[in-house]
Design an enzyme around this catalytic site. Structure first.
Site, short mmCIF file in Angstrom:
data_model
loop_
_atom_site.label_atom_id
_atom_site.label_comp_id
_atom_site.label_asym_id
_atom_site.label_seq_id
_atom_site.Cartn_x
_atom_site.Cartn_y
_atom_site.Cartn_z
N LYS A 191 45.28 43.00 41.70
CA LYS A 191 46.30 42.11 42.24
C LYS A 191 47.61 42.83 42.55
CE LYS A 191 43.72 38.41 42.20
NZ LYS A 191 42.42 39.05 41.84
C1 LIG Z 1 41.16 33.34 44.16
C2 LIG Z 1 41.02 33.82 42.76
N1 LIG Z 1 40.84 32.93 41.78
C3 LIG Z 1 40.71 33.30 40.50
C4 LIG Z 1 40.77 34.62 40.13
C5 LIG Z 1 40.54 34.95 38.70
O1 LIG Z 1 41.58 35.66 38.09
P1 LIG Z 1 41.22 36.68 36.92
O2 LIG Z 1 40.43 37.82 37.50
O3 LIG Z 1 42.57 37.12 36.42
O4 LIG Z 1 40.45 35.93 35.89
C6 LIG Z 1 40.97 35.61 41.12
C7 LIG Z 1 41.09 37.04 40.83
O5 LIG Z 1 40.28 37.74 40.27
C8 LIG Z 1 41.06 35.19 42.46
O6 LIG Z 1 41.20 36.10 43.44
#
Ligand SMILES: Cc1ncc(COP(=O)(O)O)c(C=O)c1O
Ligand SMILES: Cc1ncc(COP(=O)(O)O)c(C=O)c1O
Lengths: 388, 388
Positions: free
Chosen positions: B215
Site C-alpha cells: 500500500k
Molecule cells: C480493496 C482491498 N480491500 C481489502 C484489503 C485488505 O487489507 P489487508 O491486506 O490489510 O488485510 C486490501 C489490501 O490488501 C484491498 O486492496
C-alpha cells in the site's frame, strides 16, 4: 495479621529494584540488526526470508514437523479449531482458568466454550475429573461425542499450559482418543516447556503459540501454529494467507480465508528473540529458585514449581497463598503494586464473565479456589542480570 | 497485430530500469529511527506511544474525528461491519470488482456478499445502476432494507475506492439514506484520495484503511478504522483489544472480542511513512503523467485518470486496453513480466471465485468488461527519484 508487608519485602529482596514490571521483554541480541536489515532491504511485509526462517526455527526448537506464523495467538487458535473440524454450535472443552482469548477463539468459530475444572498439581485441565464428567454428561454418536444435555457435539478440547506449566498431556491424549475429541493445545504461554523430551504443543493435533509483548519470546504481536500433520500445516498456511493459488499474475482465491499473516518485520524480531530463549529460560529458572529461597520463611505462601518429569519455562512466577490467607490477596496486590513491584492475580474465571456466564460447565471448585490464591510475581529475565 | 512489445517499450521508457516491481515500499525517512527507538526502549507491543501517535496523525490527515489502528485491513473491515450492525445471514452490497478480502470480511461476520456492477468512470460501485437494481429487488420493512428474492436483510454497502480512485460518494450517501443502508468504506487503497476537500473514508459511517506492504503507506502489515462517530470509535478500540475493562490488576472482559491490535513496532513505521505521504503522492502523480506521455502515441490504450473534482492517490497506475485489444491482455502481461517490468491484471471478479459463485448479484457487464481490460503498471514512488 497481614502478610502483605512480608510478601513485598521478599519480592524486593529478589528484584532489588524500586520499580519492576510483571514481565518486560529484553532486546539485547540481534533484534535491532535483523529489523534494520528488513527496513534497509524493503522486506517488511508478509512475504520474506525471516518469515520462512522463523517458521523453520520454531519447528526445530519445538520438534514439531511444521510451524506456520500468524498475526497472533488468538487468531491462530481460531484457525486451528476450524481446521480440526470445530463447527458452528459445537462445544469445545476449555479450562475455566484461562485468559479470555481461549474462549473468544472458540466463539470466533461460532462454537461454544464448555468450562472444565483445574488440577491443583498442574494449574491446567484436571484430566481424571474430565473423564468422570464426560462419562456422566456425554455420549458417543455417529459423528462424535455429544453433550446429552444440550444435544450439541463436543468437538474438541483445548488444554492450556498455565504460566508455562504443562498439562498432563499423556493422560489427556488417552481421554481424547476414548471420547473422540480433537486436541488443540493453547501453548500461548509455554514455549520452552516440556514433558519429558517432548515440547508442549506437540501432543495434540496442533497447537498455537503466542509472541505477544508479555510472552517469553515476542514479535511485538504475533503467534504460530505448530503441528506434526503436514496436510493441516499446509491448510493453515493457505487459509491464513487469503487462500491465493500460486500464479505469476492472476488473483485466484479458492476458499473463504483470512489475512492472519505475520509481517517479516515482526518475524525478524522473533528470530532474534528465539536465539536467546536458552538464556531466558535459565534466567527464569534461577529467578524461581530465588523466590523459593526468599519465601522459605513465610509459611503462608509457596512458590508453584514444575512437576517431576516436566520442565516448565517459568514464564510467570507464581506464588500460591495458603487458604487461610487467601482473603488477603487483594491487600497483597495493592501493597506490592503501590510499592512499584508489579504483581497480578490470575484471570477472572471465564464462566464469571458476562458473555460466558450461561455456557456449559462442570463444577469448578479447584479453579474457584486457585483464582483466590494465585499471585504472579515480577518475572522478567533481565531481573537476573548475570544471565541475560 | 500485437501491441505487447509497444506496451513494454513505453513502460521501460518510464521506469528506466531493467527489473521493476509493481509497488515496493521505500523507507528513506524516519522508519529506522522510530523502530530503533521502540526496540531500545522495549515498547514494541500493543500499547505504546507510536500507536497513539499514529492514530492521532491518521485522524488529522484524513480529517476523520477518530482513528483506531488494527492488525490489518481485512480484520478492520470485519469489525466495522459488525459495529454498524451487520448480522449473521444479512447481505452486504459489495463491488464484484474488488480484492477478495472485501467479500471475506463480510463472510467473517457470517453475512453474505451481494455483488454490484462497476462504473466505468470511477472503477467503483455504479450508484445509478445500484439505485435501479434496489428499486427492483429490495423492499423496506420495519428493520431495514430486504432482498425480496432471498428474504434476507440488506444491511450495508461497501464502496471500495479502486487503486485510489474515489467512488461517487455523495450519490451513494443519498442512495444509502433512501434505502436505509449503512455505508462502510473499503478505503484500503485510497489513503491520500479526496473528493473535493473530503478524504475518502469520511463519507460513510466508518471506513477501513490498509497498511499492507503493497500500500501507499505501510506498517509491514496493518490497518485502521476511521470514523466521525465517537461512540463507534470507542467500541472499535474496545472490541479490537479483548474488551478489557480498565483496572489496576483485574482481568475483567465484558464481551466477546478480538485481538486485532497493531503492535507499537509497526505503528512506529507507520508514523514515519505517513510523514512522507506528500512525497509519495507527488511521485505517483508525476509517474501517472509520465505514463500518459509515454502512451500518447498508442491509441489502443489509455491511462485511467482521476475524475474532475477528485484527487486520486494513483496508488496503482492503471492502463485501460481498448476493447479491440482486450484479447491481448494476457500476452501483454506475459511479455512485460518476462522482461522484468511487473504488471498485473485486476482481480478475478469475486462472483467467479468458487466460494462466492452462488451469491446474489446484479448483471455486471461493466465489471466483466473492465476485468479484461485493466493492466496495472509499475507504481513505486521511488521510480521518480527526483521526488522521493
Ligand atoms: C480493496 C482491498 N480491500 C481489502 C484489503 C485488505 O487489507 P489487508 O491486506 O490489510 O488485510 C486490501 C489490501 O490488501 C484491498 O486492496
Ligand atoms: C492462555 C492464552 N491464550 C491465548 C492468548 C492469546 O494470544 P495473543 O495475545 O497472541 O492473541 C494468550 C496471550 O495473550 C494467553 O495467555
Amino acid at each position: 495479621m497481614s502478610i502483605a508487608p512480608t510478601v513485598l519485602d521478599r519480592i524486593q529482596r529478589v528484584t532489588q529494584a524500586p520499580k519492576v514490571a510483571l514481565h518486560e521483554p529484553t532486546f539485547g541480541g540481534n533484534e535491532l540488526k535483523y529489523v534494520t536489515e528488513c527496513i534497509q532491504t524493503g522486506w517488511v511485509s508478509s512475504v520474506g526470508e525471516y518469515v520462512n526462517r522463523f517458521e523453520r526455527e520454531l519447528a526445530a526448537y519445538t520438534g514439531a514437523a511444521h510451524a506456520v506464523v500468524v498475526s497472533n495467538g488468538t487468531s491462530g487458535l481460531q484457525v486451528t479449531l476450524e481446521l480440526v473440524g470445530v463447527r458452528r454450535d459445537d462445544e469445545v472443552l476449555v479450562p475455566a482458568l484461562s485468559f479470555v482469548a481461549t474462549a473468544n477463539a472458540v466463539r470466533h468459530c461460532g462454537a461454544w466454550p464448555h468450562f472444565v475444572d483445574s488440577d491443583v498439581c498442574t494449574l491446567g485441565i484436571d484430566v481424571a475429573k474430565l473423564e468422570a464428567y464426560l462419562r456422566d454428561i456425554a455420549e458417543q454418536r455417529n459423528d462424535g461425542c455429544y453433550n446429552r444435555r444440550t444435544g450439541r457435539r463436543i468437538a474438541a478440547v483445548v488444554p492450556m499450559h498455565t504460566f508455562g506449566h504443562p498439562v498432563d498431556m499423556p493422560a489427556l491424549v488417552e481421554l481424547a482418543e476414548r471420547h473422540r475429541l480433537e486436541i488443540v493445545e493453547d501453548a500461548a504461554e509455554s514455549l520452552g516447556s516440556w514433558i519429558g523430551d517432548r515440547h508442549t504443543g506437540t501432543f495434540g493435533r496442533c497447537a498455537m503459540l503466542s509472541f505477544n509483548g508479555n510472552k517469553i519470546v515476542t514479535t511485538g504481536g504475533g503467534g504460530a501454529i505448530i503441528t506434526n500433520d503436514g496436510a493441516l500445516a499446509k491448510r493453515a498456511k493457505h487459509v491464513t494467507t487469503t487462500a491465493k493459488q500460486p500464479h505469476p499474475w492472476a488473483f485466484f482465491h479458492d476458499e473463504v480465508a483470512y489475512n492472519f499473516r505475520m509481517p517479516n518485520l515482526n518475524a525478524a524480531m522473533g528470530c532474534a528473540q528465539l536465539e536467546r530463549i536458552g538464556q531466558f529460560l535459565e534466567a527464569k529458572r534461577l529467578l524461581a529458585s530465588r523466590y523459593v529461597d526468599a519465601f522459605r520463611d513465610v509459611p503462608e505462601v509457596s512458590m508453584f514449581l514444575e512437576r517431576p518429569g516436566t520442565q516448565a519455562n517459568y514464564w510467570l512466577q507464581t506464588l500460591l497463598l495458603a487458604p487461610e490467607v487467601a482473603a488477603q490477596r487483594d491487600e497483597i496486590l495493592a501493597t506490592t503494586n503501590a510499592a512499584g513491584q508489579m504483581t497480578r492475580p490470575v484471570w477472572e474465571l471465564l464462566y464469571t464473565l458476562p458473555m460466558y456466564s450461561s455456557c456449559e460447565r462442570m463444577a469448578t471448585p479447584v479453579a474457584d479456589d486457585l483464582a483466590q490464591r494465585v499471585v504472579n510475581l515480577p518475572s522478567s529475565p533481565q531481573l537476573m542480570p548475570g544471565v541475560v
